[in-house]
Enzyme design. Structure first.
Site, PDB file in Angstrom:
ATOM      1  N   LYS A   1      19.842  -8.001 -53.748  1.00 56.54           N
ATOM      2  CA  LYS A   1      20.051  -9.397 -53.347  1.00 56.54           C
ATOM      3  C   LYS A   1      21.430  -9.938 -53.749  1.00 56.54           C
ATOM      4  CE  LYS A   1      15.259 -10.978 -53.148  1.00 56.54           C
ATOM      5  NZ  LYS A   1      14.342 -12.077 -53.536  1.00 56.54           N
TER       6      LYS A   1
ATOM      7  N   ASP B   1      14.201 -18.185 -50.627  1.00 57.11           N
ATOM      8  CA  ASP B   1      13.138 -18.196 -51.640  1.00 57.11           C
ATOM      9  C   ASP B   1      12.767 -19.620 -52.055  1.00 57.11           C
ATOM     10  OD1 ASP B   1      12.743 -15.467 -51.753  1.00 57.11           O
ATOM     11  OD2 ASP B   1      14.195 -15.158 -53.362  1.00 57.11           O
TER      12      ASP B   1
END
Ligand code: ATR
Length: 265
Positions: free
Chosen positions: A65, A101
């Site tokens: 990520k 997220d």
């Protein structure tokens, strides 16, 4: 055919192919979404190759990520605040990076409860997942966030990034909190339960857990037993997938019970 992927190492556990596969068939889209096992060594070549093979984008999971964020040509504000991305779109030879997220966390919370951002929130845990939760709560306008972590130094470091976060003891007193969020691994299958005392919470408090294996963690079971509203962690995974699907496949998908059932199969 419209193509997208999820890349990570490991990748076999990812539920994203089920999420996107369900939506592709539900909306009758001629597309495919595939899990790809990509090691750190292969990441650069993979990001070069996927667009050339016709992929419109990909989701990114651990451990890439941060690395994909660093390679992106454009990043959204929320990805920049995280220094990490989970959703890439390939367009005109460029990589656009987003981090969904925090949106997934808030959308799930709002879909599953009457929560409003006007009371203090207690967040347990100070790892990577906690950072997204703190960002979401800060953006939502929460006046005070009490951050509690077994290793206090990690909470102290994270609190420095957010002006409205104060560090609390482990385990904290929950008095006055309108929302309690577990971001630790405690309560996950194979881990001990999170044993925080819920008695100080008022009847309108909400308890949520980002753990979703099991769906009802011991924390959520205890909260439900006290008559509190609980929100399980599966919805966060489902909601965070919405922007990628919309960008790659041209349809904003719904998160509903049919999707939950398909993912739990
Ligand atoms: P993630 O990205 O999912 O947040 P992580 O960065 O490894 O994962 O963070 C795991 C979190 O769970 C941390 O807050 C960790 O606490 P420490 O910082 O003290 O390690 C917490 N955690 C894991 N096991 C724990 C346990 N047995 N008791 C208390 N906290 C625990």
């Amino acid at each position: 055919m419209k193509l997208a992927a999820v890349i990570g190492d490991p990748i076999s556990h990812s539920k994203s192919p089920k999420v996107h596969g369900h939506w592709l068939s539900r909306y009758g889209i001629n597309g495919a979404y595939v899990p790809l096992h990509v090691t750190a060594d292969d990441l650069g070549q993979t990001l070069d190759l996927l667009p050339r093979l016709g992929f419109r984008g990909c989701n990114v999971t651990l451990p890439h990520k941060e690395a994909v964020f660093a390679r992106a040509d454009q990043v959204t504000d929320r990805a920049a605040r995280m220094g990490a991305a989970n959703t890439l779109t390939f367009r005109d030879g460029q990589i656009l990076a987003d981090n969904t997220d925090s949106l997934g966390f808030l959308s799930n919370l709002r879909a599953g409860s009457e929560w409003t951002a006007d009371t203090p929130v207690v967040v347990l845990g100070a790892g990577g997942a906690a950072r997204g939760v703190l960002d979401a709560l800060t953006q939502a306008g929460v006046p005070e966030i009490r951050l509690s972590n077994r290793t206090r130094a990690k909470a102290d470091a994270l609190a420095e990034l957010f002006p409205n976060v104060v560090v609390a003891e482990w385990l904290p007193d929950l008095s006055g909190a309108g929302l309690v969020v577990n971001t630790t691994a405690l309560g996950m299958a194979g881990q001990p339960p999170l044993e925080v005392d819920l008695t100080a919470l008022s009847a309108d408090a909400v308890v949520t857990d980002i753990v979703y294996t099991p769906l009802e963690t011991p924390l959520l079971a205890a909260a439900r037993g006290r008559g509190l509203t609980t929100v399980d962690g599966l919805g966060m995974l489902l909601h965070q997938a919405v922007p990628g699907f919309a960008a790659w496949f041209g349809q904003t998908p719904q998160v509903d019970d049919a999707l939950r059932a398909a993912v739990l199969e």
